[in-house]
Design an enzyme around this catalytic site. Structure first.
Site, PDB file in Angstrom:
ATOM      1  N   GLY A   2      47.161  87.653   8.655  1.00  0.00           N
ATOM      2  CA  GLY A   2      48.189  87.109   9.540  1.00  0.00           C
ATOM      3  C   GLY A   2      49.465  86.840   8.772  1.00  0.00           C
ATOM      4  O   GLY A   2      49.453  86.630   7.564  1.00  0.00           O
ATOM      5  N   GLY A  50      53.322  84.753   9.248  1.00  0.00           N
ATOM      6  CA  GLY A  50      54.176  83.878  10.027  1.00  0.00           C
ATOM      7  C   GLY A  50      55.468  83.570   9.300  1.00  0.00           C
ATOM      8  O   GLY A  50      55.725  84.086   8.209  1.00  0.00           O
ATOM      9  N   PHE A  91      56.304  80.770   7.950  1.00  0.00           N
ATOM     10  CA  PHE A  91      56.147  79.868   6.813  1.00  0.00           C
ATOM     11  C   PHE A  91      54.999  80.251   5.899  1.00  0.00           C
ATOM     12  O   PHE A  91      54.916  79.739   4.785  1.00  0.00           O
ATOM     13  CB  PHE A  91      55.915  78.437   7.320  1.00  0.00           C
ATOM     14  CG  PHE A  91      56.973  77.962   8.262  1.00  0.00           C
ATOM     15  CD1 PHE A  91      58.232  77.607   7.801  1.00  0.00           C
ATOM     16  CD2 PHE A  91      56.719  77.874   9.619  1.00  0.00           C
ATOM     17  CE1 PHE A  91      59.211  77.177   8.674  1.00  0.00           C
ATOM     18  CE2 PHE A  91      57.689  77.432  10.498  1.00  0.00           C
ATOM     19  CZ  PHE A  91      58.943  77.086  10.025  1.00  0.00           C
ATOM     20  N   VAL A 143      48.650  84.937   5.408  1.00  0.00           N
ATOM     21  CA  VAL A 143      47.208  84.742   5.288  1.00  0.00           C
ATOM     22  C   VAL A 143      46.565  86.060   4.884  1.00  0.00           C
ATOM     23  O   VAL A 143      46.769  87.082   5.529  1.00  0.00           O
ATOM     24  CB  VAL A 143      46.594  84.235   6.607  1.00  0.00           C
ATOM     25  CG1 VAL A 143      45.104  83.973   6.436  1.00  0.00           C
ATOM     26  CG2 VAL A 143      47.298  82.967   7.067  1.00  0.00           C
ATOM     27  N   LYS A 175      45.616  81.150   2.583  1.00  0.00           N
ATOM     28  CA  LYS A 175      46.959  80.972   3.130  1.00  0.00           C
ATOM     29  C   LYS A 175      47.914  80.765   1.962  1.00  0.00           C
ATOM     30  O   LYS A 175      47.710  79.886   1.115  1.00  0.00           O
ATOM     31  CB  LYS A 175      47.007  79.774   4.078  1.00  0.00           C
ATOM     32  CG  LYS A 175      48.351  79.637   4.797  1.00  0.00           C
ATOM     33  CD  LYS A 175      48.280  78.592   5.905  1.00  0.00           C
ATOM     34  CE  LYS A 175      49.574  78.539   6.705  1.00  0.00           C
ATOM     35  NZ  LYS A 175      49.508  77.577   7.823  1.00  0.00           N
ATOM     36  N   ASP A 225      50.757  72.550  17.552  1.00  0.00           N
ATOM     37  CA  ASP A 225      50.828  73.993  17.804  1.00  0.00           C
ATOM     38  C   ASP A 225      49.477  74.502  18.294  1.00  0.00           C
ATOM     39  O   ASP A 225      48.966  75.508  17.800  1.00  0.00           O
ATOM     40  CB  ASP A 225      51.259  74.747  16.549  1.00  0.00           C
ATOM     41  CG  ASP A 225      51.745  76.170  16.855  1.00  0.00           C
ATOM     42  OD1 ASP A 225      52.063  76.451  18.037  1.00  0.00           O
ATOM     43  OD2 ASP A 225      51.799  76.995  15.926  1.00  0.00           O
TER      44      ASP A 225
END
Length: 378
Positions: free
Chosen positions: A21, A23, A25, A28, A43, A135
């Site tokens: 993944g 994002g 910030f 992963v 992460k 979130d």
């Protein structure tokens, strides 16, 4: 597309395998622990210039370090370099709940109840620790090998004192509570419960209840609080959804209150099972001695041996005879295929070990009609 996080130092004792993944910030990655041979999710975050900031990478690590719950993804280790922070997490091998729901085309109510009960347990635990997630969404709810739910991605989370109000717009807009759009101070714990209501709707419908072509239109639909489920659900579930998706935040439940709702109650399940299994036993008619009574019953075809006493009544229709909107209970099982890595929601720690089925249902993209089903719980 590569970014600054892709250029990170190696992690001693681990070999990176693939990206899970990406994002704004964090990044992963799937990694293999060399000593044990086990796979983990790592992460990767940039070290913050101001580590005291409540939204710093260190802040996420501190919160994860303090949480221990069976439905929250576990932090296994932390590694720091001068430029990067590595958070080694347990791996949720079945991927995100979002991918699972879309593959199934929406979940049957019984399966949704099981998974949502676990989501509520995780959020209730966090709130008990004074941690607000901020979130909550399908993409941040992961599934392990046994399809147990794991709450992940605490990048926007805060630990707050009782009664603290906050300002600002955080999270994914389609999951955000009405008060976030108004620019006023609000209770973030109650905002988490609205997001859980959106999660529950999406689990059932495989689409979001509130959408818009732009932020202004999305805001209008959220402030209205109007939604329509595409299929029938039980009255208990309708009531729970209306409670969670109450526009007035003060009338929303806490996570612990929501866990006590009768949709989860064993008495409700027992009553439903009894109703489904109920059989009405009829005492067969005997042959009366009175000749007139015998003649009368024979004329009606109600005496044994007249050929009509065993005629069946109306038979229940099978699912194939019901309208499509009434058949929302079928479950599809994911077939086991060789390891297939897929990209998941940003900042989630997961890998999907099942290939996508070619005949899997997709989420509907049509807009919800205007009538309101989710009024406030009185």
């Amino acid at each position: 597309m590569e970014g600054p996080l892709d250029f990170h130092p190696p992690l001693d004792g681990f070999r990176f395998v693939d990206v899970l993944g990406r994002g704004s910030f964090g990044l992963v990655k799937l990694a293999r622990h060399l000593a044990s041979g086990k796979y983990v999710a790592v992460k990767i975050l940039l070290q913050d210039a101001s580590p005291s900031s409540p939204l710093s990478a260190q802040g996420e690590a501190v919160i994860l370090r303090s949480l221990r719950h069976e439905n929250i993804v576990r932090l296994l280790a932390e590694r720091h370099t001068r430029t990067h922070l590595f958070l080694v997490m347990e791996l949720a091998t079945k991927g995100s709940l979002e991918s699972y729901v879309l593959e199934q085309g929406g979940l049957a109510e019984a399966e949704a109840r099981t998974l949502f009960r676990q989501a509520l347990a995780a959020v209730s635990y966090c709130h008990g620790q004074r941690v607000v997630h901020r979130d909550l969404k399908l993409g941040n709810l992961l599934l392990d090998a046994h399809l147990n739910l794991k709450l992940a991605d605490f990048g926007l989370s805060l630990r707050l004192e009782q009664g603290t109000l906050v300002r600002g717009f955080w999270g994914t807009p389609e999951y955000c509570a009405p008060e976030l759009f108004l620019g006023e101070a609000y209770d973030p714990f109650k905002a988490d419960l609205w997001s859980l209501g959106v999660v529950l709707f999406a689990m059932l419908a495989a689409k979001l209840p509130f959408r818009g072509k732009d932020t202004e239109e999305l805001q209008d639909t959220v402030l209205c609080g109007c939604y329509v489920l595409p299929r029938a659900v039980s009255p208990a579930l309708q009531e729970l959804l209306a409670w969670l998706l109450t526009v007035d935040a003060s009338r929303r439940p806490s996570a612990e209150d929501a866990r006590t709702h009768w949709w989860f109650g064993p008495s409700r399940e027992a009553a439903q099972d009894e109703e489904e299994d109920a059989v009405t036993l009829l005492q067969p008619l005997g042959v009366p001695r009175d000749s007139e009574a015998k003649e009368y019953l024979a004329g009606l075809g109600l005496l044994p041996g007249t050929g009509t006493e065993g005629t069946p009544g109306p038979q229940p229709c099978g699912p194939e005879a019901l309208p499509e909107s009434s058949q929302g209970g079928e479950q599809h099982h994911i077939e086991k295929d060789p390891l297939s890595l897929v990209s998941v929601s940003c900042d989630s720690m997961s890998v999907d070990v099942s290939s996508a089925r070619s005949d899997s249902s997709e989420a509907s993209s049509e807009s919800c009609p205007p009538p309101c089903l989710g009024a406030s719980r009185s």
